[in-house]
Design a protein around this motif. Structure first.
Motif, PDB file in Angstrom:
ATOM      1  N   VAL A  32       4.439  18.979  21.065  1.00 13.21           N
ATOM      2  CA  VAL A  32       3.469  19.260  22.130  1.00 13.21           C
ATOM      3  C   VAL A  32       2.151  18.603  21.733  1.00 13.21           C
ATOM      4  O   VAL A  32       1.562  18.925  20.717  1.00 13.21           O
ATOM      5  CB  VAL A  32       3.277  20.768  22.373  1.00 13.21           C
ATOM      6  N   THR A  33       1.704  17.644  22.534  1.00 17.64           N
ATOM      7  CA  THR A  33       0.465  16.931  22.249  1.00 17.64           C
ATOM      8  C   THR A  33      -0.642  17.500  23.118  1.00 17.64           C
ATOM      9  O   THR A  33      -0.559  17.475  24.348  1.00 17.64           O
ATOM     10  CB  THR A  33       0.620  15.429  22.530  1.00 17.64           C
ATOM     11  N   GLY A  34      -1.665  18.011  22.454  1.00 15.49           N
ATOM     12  CA  GLY A  34      -2.790  18.570  23.186  1.00 15.49           C
ATOM     13  C   GLY A  34      -3.955  18.794  22.251  1.00 15.49           C
ATOM     14  O   GLY A  34      -3.871  18.551  21.035  1.00 15.49           O
ATOM     15  N   ALA A  35      -5.038  19.267  22.797  1.00 19.30           N
ATOM     16  CA  ALA A  35      -6.240  19.513  22.003  1.00 19.30           C
ATOM     17  C   ALA A  35      -6.050  20.709  21.090  1.00 19.30           C
ATOM     18  O   ALA A  35      -5.343  21.663  21.428  1.00 19.30           O
ATOM     19  CB  ALA A  35      -7.435  19.739  22.925  1.00 19.30           C
ATOM     20  N   GLY A  36      -6.704  20.666  19.946  1.00 18.29           N
ATOM     21  CA  GLY A  36      -6.604  21.776  19.015  1.00 18.29           C
ATOM     22  C   GLY A  36      -7.197  23.051  19.559  1.00 18.29           C
ATOM     23  O   GLY A  36      -6.722  24.153  19.256  1.00 18.29           O
ATOM     24  N   ASP A  40      -7.083  24.363  22.483  1.00 17.18           N
ATOM     25  CA  ASP A  40      -6.226  25.189  23.326  1.00 17.18           C
ATOM     26  C   ASP A  40      -4.767  25.164  22.878  1.00 17.18           C
ATOM     27  O   ASP A  40      -4.179  26.198  22.577  1.00 17.18           O
ATOM     28  CB  ASP A  40      -6.349  24.814  24.798  1.00 17.18           C
ATOM     29  N   VAL A  41      -4.187  23.983  22.730  1.00 21.59           N
ATOM     30  CA  VAL A  41      -2.779  23.897  22.335  1.00 21.59           C
ATOM     31  C   VAL A  41      -2.600  24.296  20.864  1.00 21.59           C
ATOM     32  O   VAL A  41      -1.684  25.048  20.523  1.00 21.59           O
ATOM     33  CB  VAL A  41      -2.238  22.482  22.603  1.00 21.59           C
ATOM     34  N   GLY A  42      -3.475  23.793  20.000  1.00 22.84           N
ATOM     35  CA  GLY A  42      -3.386  24.177  18.587  1.00 22.84           C
ATOM     36  C   GLY A  42      -3.603  25.665  18.398  1.00 22.84           C
ATOM     37  O   GLY A  42      -2.874  26.321  17.640  1.00 22.84           O
ATOM     38  N   ALA A  43      -4.602  26.214  19.084  1.00 16.69           N
ATOM     39  CA  ALA A  43      -4.875  27.645  18.972  1.00 16.69           C
ATOM     40  C   ALA A  43      -3.717  28.470  19.515  1.00 16.69           C
ATOM     41  O   ALA A  43      -3.352  29.513  18.940  1.00 16.69           O
ATOM     42  CB  ALA A  43      -6.164  27.984  19.712  1.00 16.69           C
ATOM     43  N   ALA A  44      -3.119  28.011  20.622  1.00 13.30           N
ATOM     44  CA  ALA A  44      -1.988  28.740  21.206  1.00 13.30           C
ATOM     45  C   ALA A  44      -0.793  28.742  20.267  1.00 13.30           C
ATOM     46  O   ALA A  44      -0.086  29.743  20.140  1.00 13.30           O
ATOM     47  CB  ALA A  44      -1.606  28.123  22.549  1.00 13.30           C
ATOM     48  N   LEU A  45      -0.557  27.622  19.590  1.00 19.65           N
ATOM     49  CA  LEU A  45       0.572  27.534  18.661  1.00 19.65           C
ATOM     50  C   LEU A  45       0.316  28.391  17.422  1.00 19.65           C
ATOM     51  O   LEU A  45       1.199  29.127  16.970  1.00 19.65           O
ATOM     52  CB  LEU A  45       0.803  26.077  18.263  1.00 19.65           C
ATOM     53  N   ALA A  46      -0.897  28.311  16.874  1.00 11.85           N
ATOM     54  CA  ALA A  46      -1.222  29.086  15.672  1.00 11.85           C
ATOM     55  C   ALA A  46      -1.158  30.586  15.930  1.00 11.85           C
ATOM     56  O   ALA A  46      -0.774  31.361  15.054  1.00 11.85           O
ATOM     57  CB  ALA A  46      -2.606  28.700  15.155  1.00 11.85           C
ATOM     58  N   GLY A  47      -1.533  31.003  17.128  1.00 11.57           N
ATOM     59  CA  GLY A  47      -1.547  32.429  17.429  1.00 11.57           C
ATOM     60  C   GLY A  47      -0.355  32.922  18.218  1.00 11.57           C
ATOM     61  O   GLY A  47      -0.373  34.035  18.745  1.00 11.57           O
ATOM     62  N   HIS A  48       0.708  32.109  18.288  1.00  7.60           N
ATOM     63  CA  HIS A  48       1.853  32.485  19.117  1.00  7.60           C
ATOM     64  C   HIS A  48       2.660  33.598  18.453  1.00  7.60           C
ATOM     65  O   HIS A  48       3.025  33.497  17.279  1.00  7.60           O
ATOM     66  CB  HIS A  48       2.753  31.276  19.370  1.00  7.60           C
ATOM     67  N   PRO A  49       2.967  34.662  19.175  1.00  8.19           N
ATOM     68  CA  PRO A  49       3.673  35.795  18.560  1.00  8.19           C
ATOM     69  C   PRO A  49       5.123  35.506  18.201  1.00  8.19           C
ATOM     70  O   PRO A  49       5.720  36.260  17.425  1.00  8.19           O
ATOM     71  CB  PRO A  49       3.574  36.891  19.629  1.00  8.19           C
TER      72      PRO A  49
END
Length: 523
Positions: A207-211, A213-222
């Protein structure tokens, strides 16, 4: 939402290219400022889809035999070797690094790392099964942790993707990887080749996106079981904070400020050549690059002039020219950040021996720069520049050299230059870093780990040590007595038919001794 044009698809989910649902974004060649390709970036909703896809694919891949996983990775390494030149050209187009570095370091190193983990997939070590308790057999299982969320940087896009993905796949995990949005192309190519190699669909997703929103969503994904990140210390801390909301395991490889310690008995020519190569590799955009030369007084001026002379021979220009030594930096924005730090050093009175001036013309170029007479409190000495800049300072004695090397919150890499074996051993023991080179600086090998301490993060990439990041350790304990009532049960429920009593067990009719009697007995 799905597209068949893989040159513009920002993501790769479930074995097919996907356009994101976010903003339009252009990948820029930083050496020319021209557009390489345009894509629509992913959003947090695309992260949800990718994670769900990885979760659905986990059971099949986790239950595959080590031999089956190894075979896929061996085929992937062969396909990467087949497409090595495509990887190299694509890497140069998005990073501005010289083609010689891509062909001789980035790509072959990535292929070797993939081959290494193809073998490591079949080598899961653990404590020997045995009857440690006497009436049970204990054994150790090493099982895949689950879904991996990886966030990789822009300086070595292919290598960093391989470092994160290959041990995870070897362990039996599934992966969602977010490359830097300015350098996603080789990661997307890697995912396509993985499917060609026979990796089940959904095991590796991009998934290529900005850190933000996309990075934060991945890092905080349950539904992510471990988050792995390579990048700056500041962003790494934000990733760790996001993961902490779900108690998610984290592995971080962060910034560095590597000392390059030259003792008074060092081979001066070797130290000079080593300092130039180690400070300029990838335009200095390397967390392990030599950044702080700490040099014995008797060699100081010779070292400064020697490094300046060698830096003057470095050719900077077209990254696609095989004769180019140093290409552009990753972006004009980053080039301006590097230039700003050098200008502040100059304004503070530090001696800029060579370089330090932004060249005219297009591209994010910045020349090899040497700054001498740098004090320990200078910004350029303490903070990560991440560019082709080497500072030089001196030390009084061995104790002072080790102290200065360790006077940093970072601890990723370091080197010591000396002919004295005892000095070398002391440096290896006492310099606080994940790697200490002796009479060299930068070489890495797949068989040995990479990772730091302190503000440089924790956990390991490369080597079999990195497998530990992606495996859980399970103890399986099996009774071998076939007895319904185990001896230890009497601790919880007394055996009423047991006439044996411990010496301290009181019978119902026993008379408790008086204090005086107890005292007499004790006497």
């Amino acid at each position: 939402m799905t597209t068949t044009d893989t040159t513009t698809a920002a993501s790769w989910v479930g074995g097919v290219p996907r356009a994101g649902s976010g903003n339009t974004h252009s990948v820029i060649d930083p050496a020319t400022g021209t557009t390489v390709t345009t894509m629509t970036l992913a959003t947090p909703a695309d992260v949800d889809l990718a994670v769900a896809t990885a979760r659905a694919a986990l059971r099949e891949w986790a239950s595959a035999t080590p031999a089956d996983r190894s075979a896929v990775l061996h085929r992937l390494a062969a396909l990467m070797d087949r497409d090595a030149e495509l990887f190299a050209v694509e890497e140069v187009s998005q990073t501005g690094k010289p083609i010689r570095l891509a062909r001789e370091f980035d790509v072959p190193g990535s292929i070797d790392n993939t081959s290494f983990f193809a073998g490591a997939a079949r080598n899961l070590e653990g404590k020997a099964s045995a009857e440690y308790s006497g009436d049970h057999t204990s054994s150790i299982r090493r099982e895949p942790i689950g879904v991996v969320g990886s966030i990789t940087p822009w300086n070595y896009p292919l290598q960093m993707a391989v470092w994160k993905v290959m041990p995870a796949l070897a362990a039996g995990c599934t992966v969602v990887i977010k490359p830097a949005e300015i350098t996603p192309l080789t990661t997307l190519r890697l995912a396509r080749l993985a499917v060609e190699a026979g990796l089940p669909l959904g095991v590796l997703n991009v998934v290529t996106g900005a850190g933000s929103d996309v990075g934060a969503a991945l890092a905080g994904h349950p539904d992510v079981d471990i988050v792995t990140f390579t990048g700056s210390t500041a962003v790494g801390r934000a990733v760790m904070a996001a993961a902490a909301t779900n108690g998610t395991r984290v592995q971080l490889e962060l910034g560095g400020k590597a000392p390059f310690v030259v003792f008074d008995d060092a081979d001066l020519d070797a130290a000079v050549e080593g300092a130039v190569a180690a400070s300029l590799i990838n335009g200095g955009q390397d967390c392990t690059a030599a950044t702080r030369a700490i040099v014995a007084r008797n060699l100081y001026e010779q070292f400064v002039s020697g490094v300046a002379d060698v830096m003057a021979t470095v050719s900077m220009g077209d990254p696609m020219d095989p004769d180019t030594d140093m290409g552009s930096l990753s972006s004009t924005r980053h080039r301006d950040k590097v230039a700003g730090m050098v200008e502040r050093a100059r304004a503070a009175g530090l001696r800029v021996v060579t370089g330090g001036v932004v060249p005219t013309g297009p591209g994010a170029y910045y020349p090899p720069t040497l700054i001498a007479d740098v004090g320990e409190d200078a910004e350029i000495y303490r903070d990560e520049v991440f560019g082709p800049v080497l500072t030089v300072s001196t030390f009084d004695d061995d104790d002072d050299a080790i102290r200065r090397a360790n006077d940093t919150p970072y601890g990723l890499a370091a080197s010591a230059w000396t002919r004295d074996v005892y000095r070398a051993q002391r440096a290896g023991r006492e310099i606080h870093a994940g790697c200490v080179w002796i009479n060299d600086h930068i070489p890495i090998i797949s068989e040995m780990p990479h990772g730091g301490v302190g503000a440089s993060g924790f956990g390991k990439d490369m080597s079999t040590y990195s497998l530990d990041e992606y495996l859980t350790i399970k103890h399986v304990m099996s009774d071998i007595t076939a007895e319904a009532r185990k001896p230890w049960h009497r601790i919880i429920v007394a055996d009423k038919n047991d006439t044996t009593r411990s010496p301290n067990t009181q019978t119902p009719n026993a008379q408790t001794p008086t204090t005086t009697e107890q005292g007499a007995d004790n006497a």
